[in-house]
Design a protein around this motif. Structure first.
Motif, short mmCIF file in Angstrom:
data_model
loop_
_atom_site.label_atom_id
_atom_site.label_comp_id
_atom_site.label_asym_id
_atom_site.label_seq_id
_atom_site.Cartn_x
_atom_site.Cartn_y
_atom_site.Cartn_z
N LYS A 1 0.84 -1.20 0.00
CA LYS A 1 0.00 0.00 0.00
C LYS A 1 0.88 1.25 0.00
O LYS A 1 1.98 1.24 0.53
N ASN B 1 -5.46 2.77 -0.69
CA ASN B 1 -5.79 4.11 -1.19
C ASN B 1 -4.60 4.73 -1.90
O ASN B 1 -3.45 4.42 -1.60
N ILE B 2 -4.91 5.62 -2.81
CA ILE B 2 -3.85 6.37 -3.50
C ILE B 2 -3.43 7.53 -2.59
O ILE B 2 -4.28 8.26 -2.10
N ILE C 1 0.82 12.12 -3.92
CA ILE C 1 1.23 11.79 -5.28
C ILE C 1 0.54 12.71 -6.30
O ILE C 1 1.01 12.91 -7.41
N LEU D 1 -0.73 5.44 -12.55
CA LEU D 1 -0.93 4.37 -11.56
C LEU D 1 -1.85 3.28 -12.11
O LEU D 1 -2.32 2.43 -11.35
N ASN E 1 -3.35 -1.36 -11.57
CA ASN E 1 -2.98 -1.80 -10.23
C ASN E 1 -4.26 -2.26 -9.53
O ASN E 1 -5.28 -2.52 -10.19
N PHE F 1 -5.66 -0.53 -6.78
CA PHE F 1 -6.00 0.51 -5.80
C PHE F 1 -7.50 0.50 -5.52
O PHE F 1 -8.30 0.08 -6.35
N LEU G 1 -10.38 6.50 -4.52
CA LEU G 1 -9.73 6.98 -5.73
C LEU G 1 -10.61 7.99 -6.45
O LEU G 1 -10.19 9.09 -6.78
N ARG H 1 -10.98 11.26 -4.50
CA ARG H 1 -9.78 12.09 -4.55
C ARG H 1 -9.60 12.71 -5.92
O ARG H 1 -9.33 13.88 -6.06
N PHE I 1 -6.02 7.58 -13.85
CA PHE I 1 -6.36 6.75 -12.70
C PHE I 1 -7.50 5.79 -12.99
O PHE I 1 -7.69 4.81 -12.32
N THR J 1 -9.07 -0.50 -12.95
CA THR J 1 -9.79 0.23 -11.91
C THR J 1 -11.15 0.74 -12.40
O THR J 1 -11.95 1.15 -11.60
#
Ligand SMILES: *[C@@H]1O[C@H](CO)[C@@H](O)[C@H](O)[C@H]1NC(C)=O
Ligand SMILES: *[C@@H]1O[C@H](CO)[C@@H](O)[C@H](O)[C@H]1NC(C)=O
Ligand SMILES: *[C@@H]1O[C@H](CO)[C@@H](O)[C@H](O)[C@H]1NC(C)=O
Ligand SMILES: *[C@@H]1O[C@H](CO)[C@@H](O)[C@H](O)[C@H]1NC(C)=O
Ligand SMILES: *[C@@H]1O[C@H](CO)[C@@H](O)[C@H](O)[C@H]1NC(C)=O
Ligand SMILES: *[C@@H]1O[C@H](CO)[C@@H](O)[C@H](O)[C@H]1NC(C)=O
Ligand SMILES: *[C@@H]1O[C@H](CO)[C@@H](O)[C@H](O)[C@H]1NC(C)=O
Ligand SMILES: *[C@@H]1O[C@H](CO)[C@@H](O)[C@H](O)[C@H]1NC(C)=O
Ligand SMILES: *[C@@H]1O[C@H](CO)[C@@H](O)[C@H](O)[C@H]1NC(C)=O
Ligand SMILES: *[C@@H]1O[C@H](CO)[C@@H](O)[C@H](O)[C@H]1NC(C)=O
Length: 384
Positions: free
Chosen positions: A311, A334-335, A339, A348, A351, A353, A358, A361, A378, A383
């Motif tokens: 993480k 969580n991201i 970043i 990212l 992945n 996440f 996400l 944010r 993202f 995702t």
């Protein structure tokens, strides 16, 4: 009057070729003849130099970067000059490398990069005391001649972006004064010779884009002064030797596309000067070590296409770190907010996440002015 004078100055400044011709001490006619033969051999059929102007001939286009540069040193008699540097760059010369170079008694540096020179490196060069050879970006082919290993005065050797094939001659291990060795983008095969362990003052070593086989050698740990290391798509396999941890002066470190092994993140905890770190497609598992986020010189971090887990929620991204590529890993949670700073390029995608946070944010940051293409990244991959 003043106006025209200024205009003239302006025109001269804007002219794309900056040319300086100094008439200095003479070059012996024998060296002029050799020089004119050299340019003919290289395919510059209409260039001629003479004794009065050959020395200190410096021509460089600010726009195209075409460079013709001949520099000389003063002989012991204080009245004759001898050629010490020849640079003919980006002239599309399509001849061959000049064996005649060995008739210039004081030549130390040649840069013939960005031409179309073919053939190989003349063995005649082996008897010379050159310190600098750049043949970057030509069409040279065949084996690298083992005789190159006799030019022990060499501090800089660049044969990148040619068509050299075969194995790297073990004799190059005799070039103990080398600071830079660039062999990238050729068709070199086999292993790096173990004799390279002796190249102890190397600062810049690049072998990207070749057909080597074997593993990344342990002996790179001897290269304590290494500043830049590039082994991308070289054909060499992993693992990255653990002794890499001894290379504390690394600034640019790029390894990619090594396969065959499963390894954890190499120990770079003492390489605190790193500015660019690429470990792409290296089959790395486990987590990103905490010290990576404390490398305050780091600007580019590319760990894409590995099997990195863990993480990132609580990491504090160093202020200089503006390019972060973690694509294609197994990162979860969580991201981290840190970043998503303005002006950064971050990928990212692909992945694991956590989606809701996400989205939250990303949207909130979009409102506060984060570039939309950044946000869209993202949502790429799994995702979405
Ligand atoms: C020299 O020859 C090249 C072609 O080989 C030509 O493009 C160039 O204009 C010539 N330069 C001079 C000064 O004649
Ligand atoms: C020509 O070469 C000399 C010696 O390497 C160098 O100092 C000089 O800056 C060069 N000039 C140009 C115009 O590239
Ligand atoms: C050349 O110049 C140097 C320094 O100016 C001087 O020491 C030397 O004696 C001169 N050599 C000759 C042969 O004149
Ligand atoms: C130039 O070459 C001559 C003849 O080989 C040699 O004696 C001299 O030491 C050289 N000078 C330099 C500065 O390399
Ligand atoms: C170099 O190029 C010339 C034509 O430009 C060609 O005739 C010659 O065969 C080439 N030599 C090699 C070794 O590729
Ligand atoms: C390099 O590749 C050749 C042919 O694939 C193989 O025979 C040889 O064993 C390999 N060498 C090393 C050191 O892996
Ligand atoms: C990565 O490591 C695993 C485990 O050792 C291995 O099975 C796999 O072939 C490796 N992948 C690559 C691309 O080398
Ligand atoms: C790769 O190595 C990690 C850590 O050493 C281990 O947990 C994992 O099971 C390995 N993966 C494979 C496919 O061998
Ligand atoms: C890093 O440097 C410290 C202090 O010199 C040393 O004790 C430690 O063993 C080094 N770590 C690695 C992985 O080389
Ligand atoms: C992805 O994350 C979920 C929930 O955190 C977890 O159950 C799952 O095993 C993860 N998948 C992978 C491939 O790591």
């Amino acid at each position: 009057m003043m106006f025209f004078k200024n205009l003239l100055v302006l025109i001269l400044t804007l002219s794309c070729v900056v040319k300086q011709l100094f008439v200095a001490a003479k070059l012996p006619q024998a060296e002029v003849d050799v020089l004119n033969q050299i340019v003919k051999t290289m395919g510059a059929t209409n260039w001629t130099f003479d004794a009065d102007t050959a020395c200190e001939f410096h021509e460089k286009s600010a726009v195209t970067e075409l460079t013709r540069n001949i520099s000389c040193i003063l002989g012991p008699d204080n009245s004759t000059h001898h050629i010490s540097v020849i640079e003919f760059k980006r002239y599309s010369l399509s001849g061959v490398l000049p064996p005649e170079l060995n008739q210039l008694p004081n030549i130390s540096k040649v840069d013939f990069s960005y031409n179309y020179l073919n053939g190989s490196i003349p063995v005649e060069w082996a008897s010379m005391q050159l310190t600098f050879i750049s043949l970057f970006g030509n069409r040279l082919s065949g084996n690298i001649p083992s005789q190159l290993g006799n030019i022990i005065s060499l501090t800089y050797l660049d044969i990148e972006a040619n068509q050299f094939s075969g194995t790297v001659p073990t004799q190059l291990g005799k070039l103990v004064n080398l600071g830079t060795l660039r062999l990238s983008s050729n068709r070199l095969t086999g292993n790096l010779p173990t004799e390279f362990a002796e190249l102890k003052i190397l600062t810049d070593f690049r072998i990207n884009d070749n057909n080597f086989n074997g593993s990344i050698p342990e002996f790179i740990q001897n290269w304590k002064q290494l500043y830049r290391l590039e082994i991308q798509g070289s054909g060499l396999k992993g693992p990255i030797p653990s002794s890499i941890s001894l290379l504390e002066n690394l600034n640019q470190f790029k390894i990619s596309d090594i396969d065959g092994t499963n390894q954890t993140f190499p120990d770079l905890s003492n390489s605190t000067l790193l500015r660019r770190m690429t470990l792409r497609n290296c089959n790395i598992s486990g987590e990103i070590p905490g010290y990576v986020w404390e490398m305050n010189k780091l600007r580019v971090l590319d760990l894409s296409f590995n099997k990195i887990t863990g993480k990132l929620a609580n990491v504090a991204v160093p202020g200089d770190l503006k390019f972060i590529f973690l694509t294609g890993n197994l990162l979860s949670g969580n991201i981290p907010e840190s970043i998503l700073t303005r002006g950064s390029t971050v990928d990212l995608s692909y992945n694991n996440f956590t989606q809701p946070t996400l989205e939250h944010r990303a949207c909130r940051n979009a409102q506060s002015g984060i570039r939309s293409e950044l946000v869209s990244k993202f949502f790429g991959g799994q995702t979405t």
